[in-house]
Design an enzyme around this catalytic site. Structure first.
Site, PDB file in Angstrom:
ATOM      1  N   ASP A  91       0.891  -1.045  -0.035  1.00 47.76           N
ATOM      2  CA  ASP A  91      -0.046   0.038  -0.084  1.00 47.76           C
ATOM      3  C   ASP A  91       0.839   1.284  -0.088  1.00 47.76           C
ATOM      4  O   ASP A  91       2.345   1.072  -0.032  1.00 47.76           O
ATOM      5  CB  ASP A  91      -1.006  -0.106   1.124  1.00 47.76           C
ATOM      6  CG  ASP A  91      -0.274  -0.069   2.675  1.00 47.76           C
ATOM      7  OD1 ASP A  91       0.831   0.285   2.385  1.00 47.76           O
ATOM      8  OD2 ASP A  91      -1.077   0.026   3.403  1.00 47.76           O
ATOM      9  N   GLY A 273     -11.475   4.038   0.239  1.00 49.25           N
ATOM     10  CA  GLY A 273     -12.195   4.785   1.125  1.00 49.25           C
ATOM     11  C   GLY A 273     -13.491   3.959   1.589  1.00 49.25           C
ATOM     12  O   GLY A 273     -14.585   4.606   1.854  1.00 49.25           O
ATOM     13  N   ASP A 323      -8.000  -7.392   0.210  1.00 52.27           N
ATOM     14  CA  ASP A 323      -7.140  -7.779   1.390  1.00 52.27           C
ATOM     15  C   ASP A 323      -8.026  -7.442   2.810  1.00 52.27           C
ATOM     16  O   ASP A 323      -8.616  -6.597   2.717  1.00 52.27           O
ATOM     17  CB  ASP A 323      -5.745  -7.100   1.304  1.00 52.27           C
ATOM     18  CG  ASP A 323      -6.108  -5.563   1.689  1.00 52.27           C
ATOM     19  OD1 ASP A 323      -6.608  -5.088   0.805  1.00 52.27           O
ATOM     20  OD2 ASP A 323      -5.922  -5.155   2.788  1.00 52.27           O
ATOM     21  N   CYS A 361     -12.179 -28.891   6.646  1.00 51.53           N
ATOM     22  CA  CYS A 361     -10.931 -28.116   6.178  1.00 51.53           C
ATOM     23  C   CYS A 361      -9.743 -29.149   6.145  1.00 51.53           C
ATOM     24  O   CYS A 361      -9.479 -30.022   7.051  1.00 51.53           O
ATOM     25  CB  CYS A 361     -10.598 -26.980   7.088  1.00 51.53           C
ATOM     26  SG  CYS A 361      -9.042 -26.268   6.974  1.00 51.53           S
ATOM     27  N   CYS A 363      -6.675 -28.373   6.094  1.00 54.51           N
ATOM     28  CA  CYS A 363      -5.245 -27.513   6.753  1.00 54.51           C
ATOM     29  C   CYS A 363      -4.513 -28.555   7.514  1.00 54.51           C
ATOM     30  O   CYS A 363      -5.314 -29.192   8.275  1.00 54.51           O
ATOM     31  CB  CYS A 363      -5.701 -26.298   7.006  1.00 54.51           C
ATOM     32  SG  CYS A 363      -5.919 -26.123   8.892  1.00 54.51           S
ATOM     33  N   CYS A 366      -6.459 -28.768  11.060  1.00 61.31           N
ATOM     34  CA  CYS A 366      -7.626 -29.251  11.449  1.00 61.31           C
ATOM     35  C   CYS A 366      -7.164 -30.758  11.212  1.00 61.31           C
ATOM     36  O   CYS A 366      -7.778 -31.784  11.606  1.00 61.31           O
ATOM     37  CB  CYS A 366      -8.358 -28.956  10.424  1.00 61.31           C
ATOM     38  SG  CYS A 366      -9.073 -27.242  10.616  1.00 61.31           S
ATOM     39  N   HIS A 392      -5.143 -21.645  10.135  1.00 61.77           N
ATOM     40  CA  HIS A 392      -6.466 -22.104   9.882  1.00 61.77           C
ATOM     41  C   HIS A 392      -7.168 -21.116   9.384  1.00 61.77           C
ATOM     42  O   HIS A 392      -7.858 -21.313   8.132  1.00 61.77           O
ATOM     43  CB  HIS A 392      -7.156 -22.904  10.791  1.00 61.77           C
ATOM     44  CG  HIS A 392      -8.618 -22.886  10.649  1.00 61.77           C
ATOM     45  ND1 HIS A 392      -9.080 -24.134   9.945  1.00 61.77           N
ATOM     46  CD2 HIS A 392      -9.666 -22.167  10.976  1.00 61.77           C
ATOM     47  CE1 HIS A 392     -10.211 -23.768   9.686  1.00 61.77           C
ATOM     48  NE2 HIS A 392     -10.620 -22.598  10.238  1.00 61.77           N
TER      49      HIS A 392
HETATM   50 ZN    ZN Z   1      -8.105 -25.792   8.821  1.00 59.74          ZN
END
Ligand code: ZN
Length: 408
Positions: A91, A273, A323, A361, A363, A366, A392
């Site tokens: 930014d 904005g 973002d 999930c 990941c 998990c 996660h």
């Molecule tokens: Zn997860």
């Protein structure tokens, strides 16, 4: 390679595409995790790669104050400094500076502000924001703008928008005169094999890129009866500069801001904005209205949003990039997003819960840990709680965007 944007498919207003940057391709619509101080708090870069993060956001204000742009530039730029071979967006620093309401003074030239770290005085205008972002060397950098506060009356919203347009012109002019100063000559180049090469000079980078593409040898071509020509001279990779549409909560001003920003000409357009305290319905209305005035063939970046439901909604409206600090910040406060809704892991009800955080999930958190363990780590204020919770939540956001892309 220079920056490019390709649209691969559309469904109603949503678009699926790819940003092509000097540090790899980014599939869109994309959610960009926020790495404020050259780190996504608590998550090492190899884990971010494993999660499939293709672009990170860095905050110029924080890096400018510490460790300093010159320090990072001397160390080869932000990619090399933080050992992140994929794309980065920074930014302009404007948003953070404007958030320092008691510590700043705005003039036509720019903003004088005091550091939140030590109270020292600094000045940031369009030229300084460009200089800092060129020194950091992100793939996508942002024009310096004024984030109009909410609420703002009509006169204030217009004068703020006019200043953002003047700053956009100055940002672009500085960028065009100085973008060759990007510190990528020292960039380690990641080969397809995953092997990282330290490349010390621009010429070496061009040579390695040519080697990676392993063109046929002259002898092979001659034996095939075809003429050999030397590789075309590679254009030096360049940063992309995005302009920012302002105009407060007024549709006519947003339209005018979009048209005049497009007239200046940028590689992509952000809607700024928003998420400044207005009701969510109004955010959506302004996004929907503003998108209509943005060119279809350039990336559209909605800054600073949102919840998992909101990022899906905005992607469906035709936003390509988003973002937000929400997944990472909420994770550090024990608030987790799952396919079954929000989980506040601090609650006593999870103390004996052997189930995984989110059964849907995949990941690493998990797959391995129970809610009971995550709850214990949080209650005991262990560092690992922040690490696992953040991994996660990011995984959940990235999966959400992956599903959106597959649906387009
Ligand atoms: Zn997860």
């Amino acid at each position: 390679m220079s920056f490019a944007f390709e649209i691969e498919a559309t469904r109603e207003r949503a678009r699926k595409g790819r940003l092509l940057t000097a540090h790899g391709a980014v599939q869109t619509p994309v959610f960009m995790p926020v790495g404020t101080q050259a780190t996504v708090k608590g998550v090492p870069q190899d884990v971010l790669e494993e999660l499939g993060v293709e672009i990170l956001l860095g905050n110029t204000y924080h890096l400018y104050l510490r460790p300093g742009v010159e320090q990072i530039r001397k160390l080869g730029g932000l990619h090399r400094f933080m050992s992140w071979p994929r794309a980065i967006l920074t930014d302009s620093g404007g948003f953070q500076v404007f958030s320092l309401s008691d510590l700043r003074k705005v003039t036509e030239d720019g903003v004088t502000f005091r550091s939140h770290l030590d109270g020292s005085a600094h000045f940031l205008g369009p030229e300084q924001a460009m200089e800092a972002q060129i020194g950091l060397g992100a793939d996508v950098i942002m024009a310096f703008d004024e984030c109009t506060e909410y609420p703002a009356d009509a006169e204030r919203a217009r004068s703020s928008m006019e200043m953002t347009l003047r700053w956009a012109e100055r940002s672009k002019q500085y960028f065009e005169e100085h973008n060759g100063e990007v510190p990528w000559g020292h960039q380690p180049l990641r080969l397809r094999s995953g092997q990282a090469l330290a490349v010390s000079r621009q010429e070496d980078l061009v040579r390695v890129v040519a080697d990676v593409h392993s063109r046929p040898k002259p002898a092979e071509l001659r034996s095939a009866g075809r003429a050999w020509r030397p590789a075309p001279t590679q254009a030096a990779p360049t940063q992309a500069l995005f302009g920012i549409v302002q105009g407060g909560m007024d549709h006519a001003l947003r339209k005018e801001s979009a048209e005049r920003t497009i007239e200046i000409g940028f590689d992509g357009y952000a809607i700024g904005g928003l998420s400044v305290g207005e009701p969510r319905g109004l955010t959506r209305e302004i996004v929907e209205g503003t998108i209509q005035h943005l060119p279809a063939d350039k990336p559209r970046y909605l800054m600073g949003v949102g919840t998992p439901e909101e990022i899906v909604e905005y992607a469906n409206l035709g936003i390509d990039m988003m973002d937000c600090v929400l997944p990472t910040r909420a994770a550090r406060h024990g608030l987790l997003f799952t396919s079954e809704g929000k989980v506040s892991i601090k609650q006593a009800r999870y103390a004996g819960d052997e189930g995984s955080l989110d059964p849907n999930c995949a990941c690493r958190v998990c797959q391995r840990y129970s809610r009971a363990y995550l709850r214990h780590l949080y209650a005991a204020n262990e560092v690992l709680a922040q690490v696992l919770n953040t991994i996660h939540n990011l995984s959940f956001y990235l999966d959400t965007m992956r599903r959106v892309r597959h649906s387009i």
